[in-house]
Design a protein around this motif. Sequence first.
Motif, mmCIF file in Angstrom:
data_model
loop_
_atom_site.group_PDB
_atom_site.id
_atom_site.type_symbol
_atom_site.label_atom_id
_atom_site.label_comp_id
_atom_site.label_asym_id
_atom_site.label_seq_id
_atom_site.Cartn_x
_atom_site.Cartn_y
_atom_site.Cartn_z
ATOM 1 N N LEU A 1 -6.601 7.740 -8.781
ATOM 2 C CA LEU A 1 -7.945 8.250 -8.366
ATOM 3 C C LEU A 1 -8.024 9.567 -8.916
ATOM 4 O O LEU A 1 -9.045 10.120 -9.197
ATOM 5 N N LEU A 2 -7.059 10.443 -9.012
ATOM 6 C CA LEU A 2 -6.951 11.568 -9.690
ATOM 7 C C LEU A 2 -7.498 11.607 -11.136
ATOM 8 O O LEU A 2 -8.359 12.313 -11.558
ATOM 9 N N ALA B 1 -2.974 7.432 -5.677
ATOM 10 C CA ALA B 1 -3.516 8.823 -5.830
ATOM 11 C C ALA B 1 -3.554 9.143 -7.281
ATOM 12 O O ALA B 1 -4.553 9.890 -7.681
ATOM 13 N N LEU C 1 -6.571 20.312 -13.681
ATOM 14 C CA LEU C 1 -6.962 21.735 -13.001
ATOM 15 C C LEU C 1 -7.115 22.930 -13.991
ATOM 16 O O LEU C 1 -8.022 23.564 -13.871
ATOM 17 N N ARG D 1 -1.892 19.544 -12.739
ATOM 18 C CA ARG D 1 -1.766 20.603 -13.437
ATOM 19 C C ARG D 1 -2.614 20.623 -14.599
ATOM 20 O O ARG D 1 -3.590 21.609 -14.969
ATOM 21 N N GLY E 1 1.390 4.205 -2.884
ATOM 22 C CA GLY E 1 0.557 5.306 -2.540
ATOM 23 C C GLY E 1 0.534 6.349 -3.602
ATOM 24 O O GLY E 1 -0.533 6.716 -4.048
ATOM 25 N N PHE F 1 -11.413 10.585 -11.092
ATOM 26 C CA PHE F 1 -12.014 11.866 -10.650
ATOM 27 C C PHE F 1 -12.071 12.940 -11.856
ATOM 28 O O PHE F 1 -13.206 13.339 -12.363
ATOM 29 N N PHE G 1 -2.767 22.798 -3.859
ATOM 30 C CA PHE G 1 -2.909 21.427 -4.039
ATOM 31 C C PHE G 1 -1.679 20.656 -3.983
ATOM 32 O O PHE G 1 -1.685 19.721 -3.276
ATOM 33 N N LYS H 1 -15.220 14.433 -14.343
ATOM 34 C CA LYS H 1 -15.421 15.958 -14.323
ATOM 35 C C LYS H 1 -15.333 16.467 -15.502
ATOM 36 O O LYS H 1 -15.946 17.510 -15.719
ATOM 37 N N ASN H 2 -14.422 16.094 -16.077
ATOM 38 C CA ASN H 2 -14.386 16.777 -17.517
ATOM 39 C C ASN H 2 -14.219 16.014 -18.706
ATOM 40 O O ASN H 2 -13.332 15.014 -18.836
ATOM 41 N N ILE I 1 -0.273 17.553 -1.453
ATOM 42 C CA ILE I 1 0.170 16.246 -1.980
ATOM 43 C C ILE I 1 1.586 16.207 -1.657
ATOM 44 O O ILE I 1 1.858 14.925 -1.047
ATOM 45 N N ILE J 1 0.890 -1.346 0.070
ATOM 46 C CA ILE J 1 -0.046 0.105 0.033
ATOM 47 C C ILE J 1 0.842 1.319 -0.086
ATOM 48 O O ILE J 1 0.770 2.071 -0.871
#
Lengths: 344, 369
Positions: free
Chosen positions: A28-29, A25, A298, A295, A21, A32, A311, A36-37, A315, A17
Amino acid sequence: MDNKNNNNITGKAAELISKSGPLVALILLCIFLAFKNENFFTSTNLLNVARQAALNGFLSLGMMVCILTAGIDLSIGYTMTLSTIIMAKCAVEAGVNPVLCLLIGILTGGLLGLVNGLLLTKCKLPHPFISTLGTQNIYKGIGLVITGATPIAGMPAVVKWAGSAFLSSNQDSFLGKIPLSFVIMLIVYALFSVFLNYTTLGRHIYAVGGNINTAGLSGINVDFVRTSVYVISGVMAALGGIMLTGRTDSAYPLSGNLLENDAIAAVIIGGTSFFGGKGNVLGTFTGVLLIAVLRNGLNLLNVSSDMQTIFLGGIIIVAVFIDVVRGGGFKRVKRMKKEEKAAA
Amino acid sequence: MKFRRKMLAMLLSGVLAAGMLAGCGGSGGNESSDSGAAASDTETDTDTADGDADSGAGDTSDSAEEGKSGGSYKITTICMALNSDYWHMVEAGAKLAGKELGVEVNVIGPNAESDSATQINMVEDAVNNKVDAIVLAANEPTALVSAATTVKGADIPLVLIDTKLNTDDESLYSCFVGTGNKDAGRQGGEFIASKLESGDKVAIIRGTVGQTVHDDRGAGAEEAMEEAGLEVVAVQPADSDRGKAVDVAENIIQSNPDIKAFYATNDDMALGAYQAVAAANLTDVVVVGFDGTFNAMDSIANGEMAASVAQLPVEEGYQGVINAVKILDGETVEKDQPLDVVVLNEENLEEFRTDLEARIAESGVKLGN
């Protein structure tokens, strides 16, 4: 016996794990952002991210070998700038053969790195933070003086090639969308993985970072190793510079500003220990991608760059926290407790 | 055993925190534009439908008109940086135009004007985000040419504001709105010359060496002042920083006690120079800044700074978006659209300020001070 087995399994799970890590991340990013886009998870955009990652990718690799020896290279951004400027000067104003210009650029990077290394090992400056902070300013200043503070534009096609070309000149084909800079970066990362794990110098880098005194006592030429990592860092900076020059068709004197920040961030997020001796190429690669995706994503969401910075900072902290939990910190506390007990 | 369990728990929470950070990070930052994005989503959908139908009919200008009435354009304005009042005024102008025309306008920019690599990324990301038009204030006229090429390759109209790109290829952009920084600098220099006599000593305090904007602003003023017979005794950088400008100005006053004027390439530095002038008890030194920020206007109103060269940033952002929409609607626009420069001084300050505040208030953008 049973108990021990159990321990091992938990340990392995924890190891897995913690090692993955940053990767978790990153995934997941991506998930997401994909929700979102609608333009994030398109091949053009992902390849665009790949292209944007190349510059920081090279710098981070150089930064990583320095940090592996418990050092740091703050001059990496302006080493890049100065090597691109000298390359551009040769190519545009002196009319030197473009292939030779590329070599001159890389050589310049290596030499600037060598200066960093010698300041540390021969002049015995106490910490590379100091020597490279100094050279950062010196390299920046030299760049401004040489260029007269104006950008140099109009590179020959060969010089631009690595940073701007795609695998195929046919833009509609799949290969035509894959940036050459990213492919070169992948190859260099693969070579580095072999270099760090299977060559003498590579292993010595870890050894020096792990414990410099022990490394010296066991016959490793510590000064040579420490100088080498800064030369490597300089060469990586020059390679990054070649990519940037290709993208911008110019060499400009402030191009290296604060680039060391993203490089350090990628290395740290990737799990390299700031105290040296621990870290791997795959982790750094993940760190580079995480920053590039963050980057890009966002930007697509129109989040201001001020917020992006927050952010990124968060991180970094979380990543290092994981590092603390994983190894160094808790083990040290445990050891200290043991010693206390022994003393009592 | 117990320790291991604890460690695992800590690990998991760490990873979760990382995930949450990534998750809430994005949504947090997106809050403001969320409703707008949701509204525009449906609009974009209808737009594509329109586009399809129209391309079937083979009439593109038609679809553009319908697009306008539906207010479905997505325009991204990319500033040199979003770190000063100047760029927030550009933002205000762009948003104001967006409101008036009913188009979605996003304004972004890197953290620092020297960060060209990030600005290039932002342009590329906007292209990938399939915006309808891009309004760009390039922070490095040479380095951003490649980004403009990317925009052209995607057939997206590009409106340049504030600064021209360093290229001979005019097909890379649709039009340019702005004053050359050099011309504006000239006007600042001419203002100083009008207040002084030939042979008087002046000094220039400028932004970071190597930043084209400041090179131009400085060079323009220097030319004008030298033509008027003034003696430029120093051109020194203070990196656009007020504190550094105080030091620089103090040093200049030390070596030239008979200095008659300071020209600074932004208002913060001019305010810093005024501090030094006031501390040295000099009364007849003319301090002229650049940008026309509110701080500078206060200072001029108080009789401290003499003037500030105002490039009308609100108008710049406003015209940038207006032109982008015109181009999307299929209208032809002037390729080169020079904007007026106002040398703000005690005479014209009041009217200028009232008008400016009204427009900013209307745009809904909040400025820093």
